[in-house]
Design an enzyme around this catalytic site. Structure first.
Site, PDB file in Angstrom:
ATOM      1  N   ARG A  38     -16.486   6.172 -10.367  1.00 54.03           N
ATOM      2  CA  ARG A  38     -15.118   5.734 -10.682  1.00 54.03           C
ATOM      3  C   ARG A  38     -14.122   6.073  -9.570  1.00 54.03           C
ATOM      4  O   ARG A  38     -12.953   6.346  -9.860  1.00 54.03           O
ATOM      5  CB  ARG A  38     -14.633   6.334 -12.017  1.00 54.03           C
ATOM      6  CG  ARG A  38     -15.313   5.778 -13.249  1.00 54.03           C
ATOM      7  CD  ARG A  38     -14.785   4.392 -13.569  1.00 54.03           C
ATOM      8  NE  ARG A  38     -15.639   3.730 -14.544  1.00 54.03           N
ATOM      9  CZ  ARG A  38     -15.392   3.682 -15.842  1.00 54.03           C
ATOM     10  NH1 ARG A  38     -14.301   4.225 -16.323  1.00 54.03           N
ATOM     11  NH2 ARG A  38     -16.209   3.059 -16.652  1.00 54.03           N
ATOM     12  N   ARG A  42      -8.193   4.297 -12.075  1.00 54.78           N
ATOM     13  CA  ARG A  42      -6.793   4.470 -12.480  1.00 54.78           C
ATOM     14  C   ARG A  42      -6.135   5.746 -11.993  1.00 54.78           C
ATOM     15  O   ARG A  42      -4.919   5.882 -12.111  1.00 54.78           O
ATOM     16  CB  ARG A  42      -6.687   4.384 -14.011  1.00 54.78           C
ATOM     17  CG  ARG A  42      -6.807   2.964 -14.522  1.00 54.78           C
ATOM     18  CD  ARG A  42      -6.917   2.934 -16.022  1.00 54.78           C
ATOM     19  NE  ARG A  42      -8.191   3.500 -16.465  1.00 54.78           N
ATOM     20  CZ  ARG A  42      -8.541   3.685 -17.727  1.00 54.78           C
ATOM     21  NH1 ARG A  42      -7.704   3.376 -18.691  1.00 54.78           N
ATOM     22  NH2 ARG A  42      -9.725   4.172 -18.036  1.00 54.78           N
ATOM     23  N   ARG A  51      -3.593  -3.503 -10.425  1.00 56.91           N
ATOM     24  CA  ARG A  51      -4.153  -4.030 -11.666  1.00 56.91           C
ATOM     25  C   ARG A  51      -3.068  -4.435 -12.667  1.00 56.91           C
ATOM     26  O   ARG A  51      -3.350  -5.168 -13.618  1.00 56.91           O
ATOM     27  CB  ARG A  51      -5.044  -2.951 -12.316  1.00 56.91           C
ATOM     28  CG  ARG A  51      -6.384  -2.723 -11.637  1.00 56.91           C
ATOM     29  CD  ARG A  51      -7.530  -3.510 -12.312  1.00 56.91           C
ATOM     30  NE  ARG A  51      -7.564  -3.277 -13.729  1.00 56.91           N
ATOM     31  CZ  ARG A  51      -7.169  -4.143 -14.644  1.00 56.91           C
ATOM     32  NH1 ARG A  51      -6.762  -5.339 -14.301  1.00 56.91           N
ATOM     33  NH2 ARG A  51      -7.222  -3.834 -15.920  1.00 56.91           N
ATOM     34  N   ASP A  87     -17.842  -4.136 -13.542  1.00 55.54           N
ATOM     35  CA  ASP A  87     -18.085  -3.354 -14.751  1.00 55.54           C
ATOM     36  C   ASP A  87     -19.479  -3.644 -15.270  1.00 55.54           C
ATOM     37  O   ASP A  87     -20.032  -4.719 -15.009  1.00 55.54           O
ATOM     38  CB  ASP A  87     -17.055  -3.681 -15.838  1.00 55.54           C
ATOM     39  CG  ASP A  87     -17.041  -2.589 -16.895  1.00 55.54           C
ATOM     40  OD1 ASP A  87     -16.450  -1.532 -16.645  1.00 55.54           O
ATOM     41  OD2 ASP A  87     -17.684  -2.776 -17.945  1.00 55.54           O
ATOM     42  N   TYR A 165     -23.452  -1.031 -26.496  1.00 52.79           N
ATOM     43  CA  TYR A 165     -22.142  -1.713 -26.517  1.00 52.79           C
ATOM     44  C   TYR A 165     -22.225  -3.029 -27.290  1.00 52.79           C
ATOM     45  O   TYR A 165     -21.312  -3.387 -28.030  1.00 52.79           O
ATOM     46  CB  TYR A 165     -21.656  -2.012 -25.090  1.00 52.79           C
ATOM     47  CG  TYR A 165     -20.945  -0.846 -24.436  1.00 52.79           C
ATOM     48  CD1 TYR A 165     -19.697  -0.426 -24.887  1.00 52.79           C
ATOM     49  CD2 TYR A 165     -21.511  -0.179 -23.361  1.00 52.79           C
ATOM     50  CE1 TYR A 165     -19.040   0.643 -24.282  1.00 52.79           C
ATOM     51  CE2 TYR A 165     -20.866   0.888 -22.755  1.00 52.79           C
ATOM     52  CZ  TYR A 165     -19.620   1.297 -23.222  1.00 52.79           C
ATOM     53  OH  TYR A 165     -18.980   2.349 -22.638  1.00 52.79           O
TER      54      TYR A 165
HETATM   55  O1  1CP Z   1     -15.324   3.018  -8.725  1.00 52.16           O
HETATM   56  C1  1CP Z   1     -16.202   2.671  -9.507  1.00 52.16           C
HETATM   57  O2  1CP Z   1     -16.933   3.482 -10.109  1.00 52.16           O
HETATM   58  C2  1CP Z   1     -16.510   1.203  -9.623  1.00 52.16           C
HETATM   59  C3  1CP Z   1     -16.127   0.546 -10.794  1.00 52.16           C
HETATM   60  C4  1CP Z   1     -16.702   0.754 -12.178  1.00 52.16           C
HETATM   61  C5  1CP Z   1     -17.976   1.168 -12.623  1.00 52.16           C
HETATM   62  C6  1CP Z   1     -19.136   1.695 -11.793  1.00 52.16           C
HETATM   63  C7  1CP Z   1     -15.969   0.408 -13.321  1.00 52.16           C
HETATM   64  C8  1CP Z   1     -14.586  -0.072 -13.326  1.00 52.16           C
HETATM   65  N1  1CP Z   1     -16.787   0.520 -14.419  1.00 52.16           N
HETATM   66  C9  1CP Z   1     -18.011   1.007 -14.020  1.00 52.16           C
HETATM   67  C10 1CP Z   1     -19.187   1.256 -14.852  1.00 52.16           C
HETATM   68  C11 1CP Z   1     -19.022   1.444 -16.317  1.00 52.16           C
HETATM   69  N2  1CP Z   1     -18.245   0.736 -17.191  1.00 52.16           N
HETATM   70  C12 1CP Z   1     -19.775   2.373 -17.068  1.00 52.16           C
HETATM   71  C13 1CP Z   1     -20.833   3.269 -16.496  1.00 52.16           C
HETATM   72  C14 1CP Z   1     -20.253   4.489 -15.901  1.00 52.16           C
HETATM   73  C15 1CP Z   1     -19.739   5.495 -16.892  1.00 52.16           C
HETATM   74  O3  1CP Z   1     -20.573   6.052 -17.629  1.00 52.16           O
HETATM   75  O4  1CP Z   1     -18.534   5.750 -16.885  1.00 52.16           O
HETATM   76  C16 1CP Z   1     -19.388   2.255 -18.411  1.00 52.16           C
HETATM   77  C17 1CP Z   1     -19.903   3.058 -19.590  1.00 52.16           C
HETATM   78  C18 1CP Z   1     -18.419   1.207 -18.470  1.00 52.16           C
HETATM   79  C19 1CP Z   1     -17.752   0.682 -19.685  1.00 52.16           C
HETATM   80  C20 1CP Z   1     -16.291   0.802 -19.595  1.00 52.16           C
HETATM   81  N3  1CP Z   1     -15.521  -0.009 -18.791  1.00 52.16           N
HETATM   82  C21 1CP Z   1     -15.452   1.764 -20.198  1.00 52.16           C
HETATM   83  C22 1CP Z   1     -15.901   2.880 -21.153  1.00 52.16           C
HETATM   84  C23 1CP Z   1     -15.620   2.514 -22.566  1.00 52.16           C
HETATM   85  C24 1CP Z   1     -16.150   3.491 -23.592  1.00 52.16           C
HETATM   86  O5  1CP Z   1     -15.328   4.100 -24.275  1.00 52.16           O
HETATM   87  O6  1CP Z   1     -17.369   3.589 -23.768  1.00 52.16           O
HETATM   88  C25 1CP Z   1     -14.147   1.509 -19.772  1.00 52.16           C
HETATM   89  C26 1CP Z   1     -12.883   2.219 -20.161  1.00 52.16           C
HETATM   90  C27 1CP Z   1     -14.204   0.388 -18.870  1.00 52.16           C
HETATM   91  C28 1CP Z   1     -13.095  -0.221 -18.108  1.00 52.16           C
HETATM   92  C29 1CP Z   1     -13.091   0.070 -16.672  1.00 52.16           C
HETATM   93  N4  1CP Z   1     -14.126  -0.241 -15.808  1.00 52.16           N
HETATM   94  C30 1CP Z   1     -13.787   0.127 -14.533  1.00 52.16           C
HETATM   95  C31 1CP Z   1     -12.470   0.683 -14.586  1.00 52.16           C
HETATM   96  C32 1CP Z   1     -11.719   1.195 -13.405  1.00 52.16           C
HETATM   97  C33 1CP Z   1     -12.051   0.642 -15.924  1.00 52.16           C
HETATM   98  C34 1CP Z   1     -10.694   1.099 -16.461  1.00 52.16           C
HETATM   99  C35 1CP Z   1      -9.850  -0.026 -16.956  1.00 52.16           C
HETATM  100  C36 1CP Z   1      -8.862  -0.664 -16.010  1.00 52.16           C
HETATM  101  O7  1CP Z   1      -8.865  -0.515 -14.812  1.00 52.16           O
HETATM  102  O8  1CP Z   1      -8.019  -1.423 -16.521  1.00 52.16           O
END
Ligand code: 1CP
Length: 368
Positions: A38, A42, A51, A87, A165
């Site tokens: 990540r 954010r 964003r 994502d 999911y």
């Molecule tokens: O910098 C990076 O890591 C690249 C971008 C990235 C990656 C690798 C994002 C952007 N998402 C992911 C993978 C991801 N997405 C995972 C695996 C990693 C982990 O365990 O954290 C998972 C579980 C998700 C699902 C997801 N997407 C969630 C979790 C929800 C939950 O409660 O289970 C969330 C909040 C997102 C949104 C998201 N994806 C990425 C970002 C920066 C965000 C935040 C939202 C935004 O920017 O508006």
């Protein structure tokens, strides 16, 4: 170079910093490489600004936006790798499911899978170029724009994490709906996991063809499974993905390291180190020395500082990093956090983490 040439996956700039790839191969460079899960996120004000007001998955579908968000953390910090902004939930979308990002709630599936009959709603054969070509174009564009500074990592969610999911319809603390399937519908569960595995293999190969120089598979929900369920519903699919991807590399004579991050699956460390992955990612609940013992030098390791350690004063971050480096050693090791950065983290503390990894590891390597 014209804009058109930037989305052709050839003639990429020469890689200047190969510390990450060396560590993935089990070697040692002049410092330990570091990146953060990540890192494009954010916690960066420029990320929030870029964003603002844009739909999350629309952003994911724009190669230019993904490229910009991937490059943002590299402008601030001396990370040794970049991870493409995207994502894990783009895969269920490619299989025909609707997924929306709801503000304050996270990813949401308006119509999650409820019963095995619902599998009929999914595309069993996915044309990844058609459905996920936007990710491939983002990778190609970013690989050009990174100008060889560091390698670019592609990624996917693992089958069980995506399955959970698709059934839960979003985040969950118990994952009981998805786990119910494992107990009540084991055959349908295997069918779904197999469908996901097939799509994921093609998706990862497409990412490599587009320019990804390493691949990480996120089994973020491994910890919700016990050892027996992990062995039946996660590990075989994880291993199958790496085996099949590597088999296809042989045909194309490519060599791209694969990282498996099965969060909270401490019980599976030995098994993961014997799988087809070169690197095992570790969460913060695993002690570095015992991780090295239990993986017996078979794989490189990545991790695993508690992300919350970044809330500590900067001097403390430096001490925590040194202890972590002493535990893992400097060879075949990629420094990272044990999970992703949180939105309220101070970018300056992320910088202190990166700087401490470089400073301490250079000293340790010199003193050898
Ligand atoms: O910098 C990076 O890591 C690249 C971008 C990235 C990656 C690798 C994002 C952007 N998402 C992911 C993978 C991801 N997405 C995972 C695996 C990693 C982990 O365990 O954290 C998972 C579980 C998700 C699902 C997801 N997407 C969630 C979790 C929800 C939950 O409660 O289970 C969330 C909040 C997102 C949104 C998201 N994806 C990425 C970002 C920066 C965000 C935040 C939202 C935004 O920017 O508006």
């Amino acid at each position: 170079m014209s804009k058109g040439e930037l989305i052709i996956p050839q003639d990429f700039p020469v890689l200047q910093n190969d510390t990450f790839l060396k560590a993935a191969r089990g070697e040692e460079g002049h410092h330990v490489p570091v990146w953060c899960m990540r890192q494009a996120g954010r916690y960066l004000p420029e990320f929030r600004e870029f964003r603002a007001g844009k739909d999350f998955f629309e952003t994911c579908r724009s190669p230019e936006a993904c490229c910009e968000l991937t490059l943002q953390p590299l402008r601030r910090f001396a990370f040794d790798a970049a991870i493409i902004f995207s994502d894990i939930l783009v895969v269920p979308q490619a299989m025909g499911m609707d997924v929306q990002m709801v503000a304050g709630k996270g990813p949401t599936f308006p119509e999650p899978l409820k019963e095995p009959e619902d599998l009929q709603r999914l595309r069993s054969k996915v044309d990844v170029d058609k459905e996920l070509g936007y990710v491939f174009r983002a990778i190609t564009l970013t690989r050009h724009k990174i100008q060889g500074k560091v390698p670019l990592i592609g990624f996917t969610g693992a089958p069980w994490t995506l399955m959970s999911y698709m059934i839960e319809g979003g985040g969950s603390s118990t994952h009981s709906k998805a786990k119910r399937w494992l107990y009540q519908h084991p055959e349908a569960s295997h069918m779904l996991l197999k469908m996901l595995t097939d799509v994921i293999v093609e998706y990862l190969l497409g990412q490599v063809a587009a320019g990804a120089q390493a691949l990480q598979v996120f089994e973020s929900h491994a910890g919700i499974l016990g050892p027996l369920q992990f062995q039946e519903f996660s590990l075989p699919y994880l291993d199958d993905i790496a085996r099949r991807v590597k088999e296809r590399f042989k045909e194309t004579q490519q060599e791209v390291p694969m990282i498996v991050f099965a969060k909270d699956a401490h019980y599976a460390l030995e098994a993961l180190s014997q799988s087809h992955y070169q690197v095992v990612g570790l969460d913060w609940t695993i002690d570095p020395r015992s991780a090295r013992d239990r993986t017996a030098g078979k794989v490189s390791v990545q991790g695993n500082m508690d992300p919350c350690a970044l809330y500590a004063p900067k001097e403390c971050i430096s001490d925590t990093v040194r202890t972590m480096l002493e535990g893992f050693g400097t060879r075949g090791y990629i420094a990272n956090l044990g999970h992703g950065l949180y939105p309220d983290m101070d970018p300056e503390h992320v910088g202190a983490f990166v700087e401490a990894v470089h400073r301490h590891s250079k000293l340790m390597i010199k003193q050898k």
